[in-house]
Motif scaffolding. Structure first.
Motif, mmCIF file in Angstrom:
data_model
loop_
_atom_site.group_PDB
_atom_site.id
_atom_site.type_symbol
_atom_site.label_atom_id
_atom_site.label_comp_id
_atom_site.label_asym_id
_atom_site.label_seq_id
_atom_site.Cartn_x
_atom_site.Cartn_y
_atom_site.Cartn_z
ATOM 1 N N SER A 43 8.362 42.508 10.502
ATOM 2 C CA SER A 43 9.319 43.415 9.874
ATOM 3 C C SER A 43 9.232 43.332 8.361
ATOM 4 N N GLN A 57 12.007 44.276 5.346
ATOM 5 C CA GLN A 57 13.335 44.753 4.977
ATOM 6 C C GLN A 57 13.450 44.742 3.468
ATOM 7 N N TYR A 58 14.328 45.597 2.954
ATOM 8 C CA TYR A 58 14.526 45.685 1.515
ATOM 9 C C TYR A 58 15.968 46.084 1.228
ATOM 10 N N THR A 99 20.886 46.803 3.031
ATOM 11 C CA THR A 99 19.628 46.310 3.586
ATOM 12 C C THR A 99 19.072 47.350 4.549
ATOM 13 N N GLN A 100 17.819 47.720 4.333
ATOM 14 C CA GLN A 100 17.134 48.713 5.154
ATOM 15 C C GLN A 100 15.865 48.088 5.733
ATOM 16 N N THR A 101 15.384 48.666 6.821
ATOM 17 C CA THR A 101 14.110 48.254 7.396
ATOM 18 C C THR A 101 13.088 49.337 7.122
#
Length: 194
Positions: free
Chosen positions: A85, A87-88, A95-97
């Motif tokens: 994964s 994420q950022y 937090t997004q993937t």
């Protein structure tokens, strides 16, 4: 590339040399020291991974960066097997993937790198937040037989060194890592990725 944090989050469950192979190398015919040899094997794996900056057996690594680097995310401790994964933290602080279809993993490079897929770009991240990007990936060899024979020999030498020299020093001897070990590993040393 500048990563801020690098951590083995799931350690390897096997070593690149079996206990039976270690015992053959050391000419040990009893099983009294099998547990001790296993602990030395685990220590040897950790030592060799640090020396050559490679993953010997399959493990999970978590890498953190402040932002997406324009030249791609290089994955330390090759060989990389796959990315689990990415994420950022977006510009709103959420937090997004990053969708796996939006990036490519170049595992044929060493070290492997992650770049945007054709026609895609890196997501915008909140640059004021440290460690805004988190990459979780698998690295190492999946099978014991996949590890180079030279590295396996260095592994056996190191376990033998630990077995024969159970104290760092004594009144009569000073022990250091065998020179042969350093020479064997030098050819496989990976430059540090920063």
């Amino acid at each position: 590339m500048s990563y801020r944090s690098f951590q083995i989050t799931t350690a390897p469950t096997v070593t690149p040399v079996t206990t039976a192979d270690i015992k053959t190398h050391l000419r040990i015919t009893h099983s009294d020291d099998d547990t001790l040899l296993d602990s030395y094997a685990t220590a040897a794996q950790d030592t060799l991974q640090r020396l050559c900056r490679r993953s010997l057996m399959e493990q999970t690594i978590t890498l953190k960066l402040d932002t997406f680097p324009s030249a791609g995310i290089e994955l330390p401790r090759p060989p990389a097997l796959s990315v689990t994964s990415i994420q950022y933290v977006d510009t709103d602080g959420n937090t997004q993937t990053w969708s796996s279809g939006d990036y490519m993993v170049d595992v044929s490079s060493e070290p492997a790198r992650v770049v945007p897929a054709y026609g895609e770009s890196y997501p915008d991240v909140r640059t004021e937040t440290p460690n805004s990007v988190t990459v979780v990936y698998q690295a190492g060899h999946e099978a014991v037989g996949d590890v180079n024979d030279t590295i396996r020999l260095a592994f056996k030498l190191l376990v033998g060194h630990y077995y024969e020299n159970r104290e760092a020093t004594t009144y009569t001897k000073f022990h250091d890592l065998p020179l042969g070990l350093q020479m064997l590993m030098a050819a496989y040393e990976m430059p540090e990725v920063f």
